[in-house]
Scaffold this active site. Structure first.
Site, short mmCIF file in Angstrom:
data_model
loop_
_atom_site.label_atom_id
_atom_site.label_comp_id
_atom_site.label_asym_id
_atom_site.label_seq_id
_atom_site.Cartn_x
_atom_site.Cartn_y
_atom_site.Cartn_z
N LYS A 134 48.46 47.02 52.85
CA LYS A 134 47.26 47.30 53.63
C LYS A 134 47.53 47.37 55.12
O LYS A 134 46.94 48.16 55.83
CB LYS A 134 46.22 46.21 53.35
CG LYS A 134 44.91 46.51 54.00
CD LYS A 134 43.76 45.98 53.22
CE LYS A 134 42.46 46.57 53.69
NZ LYS A 134 42.24 47.93 53.19
N ASN B 56 58.81 38.95 59.13
CA ASN B 56 58.08 40.20 58.97
C ASN B 56 58.56 41.13 60.07
O ASN B 56 58.60 40.72 61.23
CB ASN B 56 56.57 39.92 59.11
CG ASN B 56 55.74 41.18 59.13
OD1 ASN B 56 56.19 42.24 58.71
ND2 ASN B 56 54.51 41.07 59.60
N GLY B 57 58.94 42.34 59.71
CA GLY B 57 59.40 43.29 60.73
C GLY B 57 60.67 43.99 60.27
O GLY B 57 61.10 43.84 59.12
N HIS C 129 45.17 81.02 49.60
CA HIS C 129 46.39 81.23 50.37
C HIS C 129 47.53 80.35 49.86
O HIS C 129 48.36 79.91 50.64
CB HIS C 129 46.13 80.99 51.86
CG HIS C 129 45.13 81.93 52.43
ND1 HIS C 129 45.34 83.29 52.53
CD2 HIS C 129 43.87 81.72 52.89
CE1 HIS C 129 44.27 83.87 53.05
NE2 HIS C 129 43.36 82.94 53.27
N GLU D 297 46.21 57.30 45.98
CA GLU D 297 46.64 55.92 46.28
C GLU D 297 46.54 55.01 45.07
O GLU D 297 47.45 54.23 44.82
CB GLU D 297 45.71 55.32 47.36
CG GLU D 297 46.13 55.49 48.78
CD GLU D 297 45.15 54.81 49.75
OE1 GLU D 297 43.93 55.05 49.64
OE2 GLU D 297 45.60 54.04 50.59
N CYS E 70 54.81 42.33 55.72
CA CYS E 70 54.94 41.13 54.92
C CYS E 70 53.96 40.09 55.44
O CYS E 70 53.46 40.19 56.55
CB CYS E 70 56.36 40.58 55.01
SG CYS E 70 57.59 41.81 54.63
N LYS F 109 42.27 58.67 48.43
CA LYS F 109 41.85 57.54 47.58
C LYS F 109 42.38 57.74 46.17
O LYS F 109 42.91 56.82 45.55
CB LYS F 109 40.32 57.44 47.50
CG LYS F 109 39.55 56.78 48.59
CD LYS F 109 39.88 55.38 48.92
CE LYS F 109 41.06 55.31 49.81
NZ LYS F 109 40.98 55.05 51.17
N GLU G 284 39.90 62.50 52.52
CA GLU G 284 39.83 61.06 52.23
C GLU G 284 39.68 60.82 50.72
O GLU G 284 40.32 59.93 50.16
CB GLU G 284 38.66 60.44 53.03
CG GLU G 284 38.40 58.98 52.78
CD GLU G 284 39.60 58.05 53.01
OE1 GLU G 284 40.61 58.48 53.59
OE2 GLU G 284 39.53 56.89 52.56
N ARG H 1 49.36 42.37 52.15
CA ARG H 1 50.36 42.86 53.11
C ARG H 1 51.66 43.24 52.43
O ARG H 1 52.59 43.73 53.07
CB ARG H 1 50.66 41.79 54.16
CG ARG H 1 49.45 41.37 54.95
CD ARG H 1 49.82 40.31 55.94
NE ARG H 1 50.43 40.89 57.11
CZ ARG H 1 49.82 41.08 58.26
NH1 ARG H 1 48.59 40.71 58.40
NH2 ARG H 1 50.44 41.62 59.28
N TRP I 50 56.95 42.98 51.45
CA TRP I 50 56.90 44.42 51.18
C TRP I 50 58.30 44.90 51.56
O TRP I 50 58.67 44.92 52.73
CB TRP I 50 55.83 45.07 52.05
CG TRP I 50 55.61 46.51 51.72
CD1 TRP I 50 54.82 47.02 50.71
CD2 TRP I 50 56.16 47.66 52.39
NE1 TRP I 50 54.87 48.38 50.72
CE2 TRP I 50 55.67 48.80 51.73
CE3 TRP I 50 57.02 47.82 53.46
CZ2 TRP I 50 56.01 50.09 52.12
CZ3 TRP I 50 57.37 49.11 53.86
CH2 TRP I 50 56.86 50.22 53.19
C1 G6P Z 1 47.88 51.76 55.18
C2 G6P Z 1 46.73 51.43 54.27
C3 G6P Z 1 45.63 52.46 54.44
C4 G6P Z 1 45.22 52.57 55.91
C5 G6P Z 1 46.43 52.85 56.80
C6 G6P Z 1 46.07 52.71 58.27
O1 G6P Z 1 48.49 52.92 54.75
O2 G6P Z 1 47.15 51.38 52.93
O3 G6P Z 1 44.50 52.06 53.67
O4 G6P Z 1 44.31 53.60 56.05
O5 G6P Z 1 47.46 51.90 56.54
O6 G6P Z 1 45.73 51.37 58.53
P1 G6P Z 1 44.83 50.87 59.70
O7 G6P Z 1 44.78 49.38 59.54
O8 G6P Z 1 45.52 51.27 60.98
O9 G6P Z 1 43.49 51.49 59.58
#
Ligand code: G6P
Length: 592
Positions: A587, A99-100, A492, A476, A2, A473, A469, A27, A73
């Site tokens: 994020k 937050n937490g 497999h 997500e 948050c 993407k 990756e 956040r 969040w």
């Molecule tokens: C979240 C974000 C991702 C990110 C991951 C790790 O899941 O949505 O985009 O890769 O956290 O975050 P960091 O800040 O540790 O790279």
């Protein structure tokens, strides 16, 4: 997860709170709320949804100079008004944002209910407010009440809190979740990261775990276990100021297209034209190490896989661990020297921080690779390397991933003093710009796959790591179910999922795997799946979908991933999704 903001003696309180919350809503964006003291009364406004809705609700002027705000969040309790922050304590003595995650909140809640406390929400936050409230009923001392509450509460918290209608002080406490103080002119601020304060605060104070205290217009008092703590001022990068869209429709698109500039900035920061500028002591630690172990989550984990490859190329044994796994099953090499590399864009990911604590206790050296100066992981590591990618606002990480990969490339080359790598990285930018020039072609593919329910990504070697990756993407931000496999694994199991028209994306950047991956393409086509191939010129065949110029094999991920980033972006655009703020994600994941 948050976002928290707060200010004392702030002349433009409404604007600070709303702009601050907007800058923090990456956040979490399930709900937003503010509380402030106006005419000796605490006013509270809370909405389910984005900060923009809160802005509509707060259309009139606010006659107040002290307030707190929050973007949520959701962890405990659905995103309903009753669960939005701020939360008030039972006797309305305290109003706070948090937050937490409080681990023993149910137990604490039961105790408080027995003592006559009633609750209006399902949140653990209201429990914190009431634990402090109950302590205050006994002590009539705010700071002592916070101190006592911290002894009772288990879990992570960053709180900003208003006490009754005290217009002079804003109280805070911090454990595990990030919180820092911003010092302005006759105004002091609190926030969960520097972004909301960067334009108004000229210096910062990073809080440590279990600290609490208050800010007033011209004073800061920090305590731990009832003892006053000394503090140091820190600064933040001016690049945090660059958070405008600059004409782009979305941050994600802007951030993808900033990648070539990020690469040049990294070179400037880590190479002086003659030699690498990494700390000599750190390079020695890596040279002396027998094993390099990466710890990361999400996109940063994928970048770490490429880092492992780079370290193995310079003959170092390397491991890559997912932080949330390693934290529960920690493993240290029994022989030789092991250096840990924590890769984290935000520098605040709770799972990585948990690992860092265990590693420090064990006594190993750590390097944090992060985009966030002053973040917990940056401060706690033995060594740190910044990515200088500029703030990344879109939840789906793009430029930070490329910067992580490029930094790991530079670092491993610095360890073996191979400066010719700089030229290769510079030349690579030509291909990255070529990818940008091909975005229309990628958009056409996105429009073809936009209605798919499933998609698969195939690669071998480094291309497989990029496939992971690319697949992340896509899922997500488009919500299309997507998986990535090493080409050889296709038969497999995954092949059973390929049906008529299922999109399968394949990458080829290395001659040695071209024939093998093309074999996999044939297997897909034989089941009527649709293959989209992204390849380098030397591996190209008639019918390939995107062909980019040849580049150094080790640097190919930097270009190929951009194709996948564009693909995800344009597919999400075609599906009308909220690209920069995908559902259910945040994020900065500051809860375990
Ligand atoms: C979240 C974000 C991702 C990110 C991951 C790790 O899941 O949505 O985009 O890769 O956290 O975050 P960091 O800040 O540790 O790279």
């Amino acid at each position: 997860m948050c976002g928290i903001v707060g200010a004392v003696n702030c002349k433009n309180l409404k604007s600070f709170l709303l702009k601050g919350l907007k800058s923090l809503d990456y956040r979490g964006y399930d709900s937003a709320g503010v509380a402030y003291i106006e005419n000796d009364v605490i006013n509270m406004h809370r909405v389910v949804g984005r900060v923009e809705l809160l802005e509509n609700e707060l259309s009139g002027p606010i006659n107040s100079r002290i307030g707190i705000g929050h973007t949520r969040w959701a962890t405990h309790g659905e995103p309903l008004i009753k669960n939005c922050h701020p939360q008030k304590s039972f006797h309305e003595t305290f109003t706070l944002v948090h937050n937490g995650v409080i681990e023993n909140y149910l137990e604490l809640k039961r105790d408080l209910i027995k003592k006559g406390y009633a609750f209006t929400s399902d949140t653990d936050t209201e429990v914190i407010a009431n634990v402090i409230d109950k302590e205050y009923e006994n002590t009539h001392d705010v700071l002592l009440s916070i101190n006592n509450a911290l002894k009772i509460i288990d879990g992570s918290l960053a709180i900003a809190m208003i006490f009754k209608n005290d217009k002079e002080h804003l109280y805070f406490a911090k454990r595990k979740s990030p919180l820092l103080i911003g010092i302005g002119t006759d105004t002091n601020y609190l926030a969960s990261d520097a972004l909301p304060m960067i334009k108004v605060a000229h210096k910062f104070i990073d809080l440590s775990d279990d600290q609490y205290g208050y800010i007033s217009k011209d004073d800061v008092k920090i305590f731990k276990d009832q003892k006053e703590c000394a503090y140091k001022y820190t600064t933040r990068n001016a690049e945090l100021l660059n958070i405008d869209l600059n004409g782009y429709p979305h941050y994600m698109l802007k951030e993808i297209e900033e990648i070539p500039a990020c690469m040049s900035r990294l070179i400037d920061n880590y190479y002086d034209g003659k030699e690498f500028k990494f700390s000599k002591e750190m390079l020695k630690a890596f040279k002396d190490a027998d094993t390099i172990s990466f710890i990361a989550c999400g996109t940063s984990y994928h970048a770490s896989l490429i880092g492992k490859y780079y370290f193995e190329k310079i003959n170092k044994r390397a491991n890559v661990y997912i932080a949330s796994e390693w934290a529960y099953f920690p493993k240290f090499e029994s022989k030789g020297k092991e250096v840990f590399v924590m890769v984290s864009q935000s520098g605040e990911t709770a799972d990585v921080i948990s690992c860092m604590k265990l590693i420090k206790k064990h006594g190993n050296d750590t390097l944090t690779i992060t985009n966030t100066k002053g973040s917990t992981l940056e401060r706690d590591a033995t060594y740190s390397c910044l990515l200088y990618a500029g703030v990344e606002i879109a939840v789906a990480s793009t430029k930070a991933y490329n910067a992580q990969v490029a930094l790991l490339y530079l670092l491993t080359n610095a360890i073996v003093e191979n400066t010719s790598s700089i030229g290769l990285l510079k030349n690579n930018n030509i291909v990255l710009k070529q990818v940008i020039s091909m975005k229309k072609d990628i958009k056409k593919i996105a429009n073809k796959i936009k209605d798919s329910s499933h998609a698969f990504f195939l690669g071998r070697g480094l291309d497989y790591y990029v496939a992971l990756e690319g697949s992340l993407k896509l899922k997500e931000i488009t919500y299309i179910h997507s998986e990535a496999f090493p080409g050889g694994e296709l038969k497999h199991g995954p092949l059973a999922l390929v049906e008529k028209g299922t999109p399968v994306f394949g990458f080829i950047t290395n001659k040695c795997i071209e024939a093998a991956i093309r074999g996999n393409f044939s297997e897909v086509k034989a089941r009527k799946g649709t293959v989209y191939s992204f390849v380098t010129k030397e591996n190209a065949k008639k019918g390939d979908d995107i062909v980019i110029d040849d580049l150094d094999v080790d640097l190919a991920p930097l270009a190929i991933v951009m194709i996948a980033q564009y693909l995800a972006y344009y597919t999400a655009l075609a599906r009308n999704n909220d690209i920069d703020k995908p559902r259910n994600l945040a994020k900065s994941v500051t809860v375990e």
